[in-house]
Enzyme design. Structure first.
Site, PDB file in Angstrom:
ATOM      1  N   HIS A  72     -37.274 -19.474 -31.562  1.00 14.76           N
ATOM      2  CA  HIS A  72     -37.851 -20.797 -31.826  1.00 14.76           C
ATOM      3  C   HIS A  72     -36.750 -21.839 -31.646  1.00 14.76           C
ATOM      4  CE1 HIS A  72     -40.823 -23.454 -33.795  1.00 14.76           C
ATOM      5  NE2 HIS A  72     -39.792 -23.993 -34.421  1.00 14.76           N
ATOM      6  N   HIS A 118     -40.229 -26.277 -29.843  1.00 11.89           N
ATOM      7  CA  HIS A 118     -40.932 -27.160 -30.778  1.00 11.89           C
ATOM      8  C   HIS A 118     -40.346 -28.564 -30.629  1.00 11.89           C
ATOM      9  CE1 HIS A 118     -41.718 -28.025 -35.379  1.00 11.89           C
ATOM     10  NE2 HIS A 118     -42.435 -28.817 -34.591  1.00 11.89           N
ATOM     11  N   MET A 130     -35.115 -32.317 -31.844  1.00 13.73           N
ATOM     12  CA  MET A 130     -35.360 -33.492 -32.708  1.00 13.73           C
ATOM     13  C   MET A 130     -34.661 -34.707 -32.113  1.00 13.73           C
ATOM     14  SD  MET A 130     -34.534 -31.779 -36.369  1.00 13.73           S
ATOM     15  CE  MET A 130     -35.189 -30.187 -36.857  1.00 13.73           C
ATOM     16  N   ASP A 167     -35.845 -25.842 -31.868  1.00 11.22           N
ATOM     17  CA  ASP A 167     -36.260 -27.107 -32.482  1.00 11.22           C
ATOM     18  C   ASP A 167     -35.543 -28.292 -31.861  1.00 11.22           C
ATOM     19  OD1 ASP A 167     -38.050 -26.282 -34.635  1.00 11.22           O
ATOM     20  OD2 ASP A 167     -36.291 -25.316 -35.520  1.00 11.22           O
ATOM     21  N   SER A 205     -35.424 -19.104 -35.822  1.00 15.56           N
ATOM     22  CA  SER A 205     -35.137 -20.449 -35.313  1.00 15.56           C
ATOM     23  C   SER A 205     -33.644 -20.625 -35.091  1.00 15.56           C
ATOM     24  CB  SER A 205     -35.625 -21.494 -36.311  1.00 15.56           C
ATOM     25  OG  SER A 205     -35.134 -22.762 -35.935  1.00 15.56           O
ATOM     26  N   MET A 235     -40.005 -32.143 -31.688  1.00 15.35           N
ATOM     27  CA  MET A 235     -40.203 -33.139 -32.748  1.00 15.35           C
ATOM     28  C   MET A 235     -39.663 -34.454 -32.220  1.00 15.35           C
ATOM     29  SD  MET A 235     -39.147 -30.660 -35.887  1.00 15.35           S
ATOM     30  CE  MET A 235     -38.423 -29.470 -34.777  1.00 15.35           C
ATOM     31  N   ASP A 265     -44.183 -22.744 -39.892  1.00 16.24           N
ATOM     32  CA  ASP A 265     -42.789 -23.148 -39.661  1.00 16.24           C
ATOM     33  C   ASP A 265     -42.247 -23.955 -40.837  1.00 16.24           C
ATOM     34  OD1 ASP A 265     -40.379 -23.858 -38.547  1.00 16.24           O
ATOM     35  OD2 ASP A 265     -41.226 -25.182 -37.017  1.00 16.24           O
ATOM     36  N   MET A 291     -46.919 -26.998 -40.021  1.00 19.42           N
ATOM     37  CA  MET A 291     -45.629 -27.287 -40.659  1.00 19.42           C
ATOM     38  C   MET A 291     -45.756 -27.020 -42.155  1.00 19.42           C
ATOM     39  SD  MET A 291     -43.310 -28.253 -38.405  1.00 19.42           S
ATOM     40  CE  MET A 291     -42.105 -28.285 -39.730  1.00 19.42           C
TER      41      MET A 291
END
Ligand code: DX5
Ligand code: ZN
Length: 217
Positions: free
Chosen positions: A34, A67, A38, A36, A9, A69, A176, A138
């Site tokens: 990966h 991913h 957010m 992320d 990640s 979020m 994850d 998760m």
């Protein structure tokens, strides 16, 4: 030979040296990167968005596993695909019209995946599972790297494996949060096909060796 994939990640990378870290991952035994995203609304933290994904894409030779979020992901999915996402994961908890969201991702030629927060039951996926390429379990509460792994994840892996078998689907199971060399083999044994790892890779004195060890787990 290992059959599972490893997805380091980039949340744990050094953003002031992102090109260097992406090139390090290119040289590694890691299979995916990966990414992320957010928004400070779905999760209590803000990471990064399109400019950083585009910067990663510019140098990455790996499959980009994005991913999200974020709330209202539908608004941004097309732009994430255009910025280089090969797979998009949305959160079950953020999608009131999940079927539409998944079809939309697939129409854009991207792999489609759903993430479940630690409290969301695997049974929630029963009526969407045949449309998915992957499920992300998760194993920490989303929002931050470096958190402690939640043990109930093993039970959820059992549940998703049973659902997968019942519907005879090939979908991938990704785990994850809090993944490291101490739990990697047990997670693979429990059914995980993709291991995401942030801090256990980047806080290692030798990230390439840390990735190789996760791959061998
Ligand atoms: C957490 C993110 C994870 C994070 C994992 O909300 O979804 O992908 O990067 O970080 P570690 O491996 O440090 O728990
Ligand atoms: Zn993630």
């Amino acid at each position: 030979m290992s059959t599972h994939l490893v997805a380091p990640s980039i949340l744990a990378a050094d953003f002031a040296n992102l090109q260097r870290d992406v090139e390090m991952l290119n040289q590694s035994e890691g299979d995916w990167m990966h990414v992320d995203v957010m928004d400070g609304r779905f999760v209590p933290n803000i990471s990064f968005g399109f400019p950083v994904l585009k910067a990663v894409k510019k140098y990455s030779k790996k499959f980009l596993d994005v991913h999200l979020m974020i709330v209202e992901p539908d608004k941004y999915i097309k732009e994430f695909v255009e910025a280089g996402a090969d797979s998009i994961t949305v959160h079950f908890e953020a999608c009131p019209n999940l079927n539409r969201t998944i079809q939309f991702i697939k129409e854009l030629g991207c792999k489609a995946s759903v993430a479940l927060n630690p409290h969301t039951t695997v049974a929630s996926l029963e009526d969407i599972i045949l449309d998915l390429d992957m499920v992300l379990i998760m194993s920490v509460n989303p929002g931050f790297g470096g958190q402690k792994f939640i043990q109930n994840t093993y039970k959820k892996l059992n549940d998703i494996k049973a659902l997968k078998r019942r519907y005879n689907t090939e979908l991938l199971i990704e785990v994850d949060g809090g993944v490291d060399i101490n739990n990697a083999a047990k997670l693979v044994e429990a059914g995980a096909n993709v291991l995401v790892a942030g801090s256990s890779v980047f806080s290692s004195p030798d990230p390439l060796a840390a990735i190789a060890a996760l791959k061998e787990a």
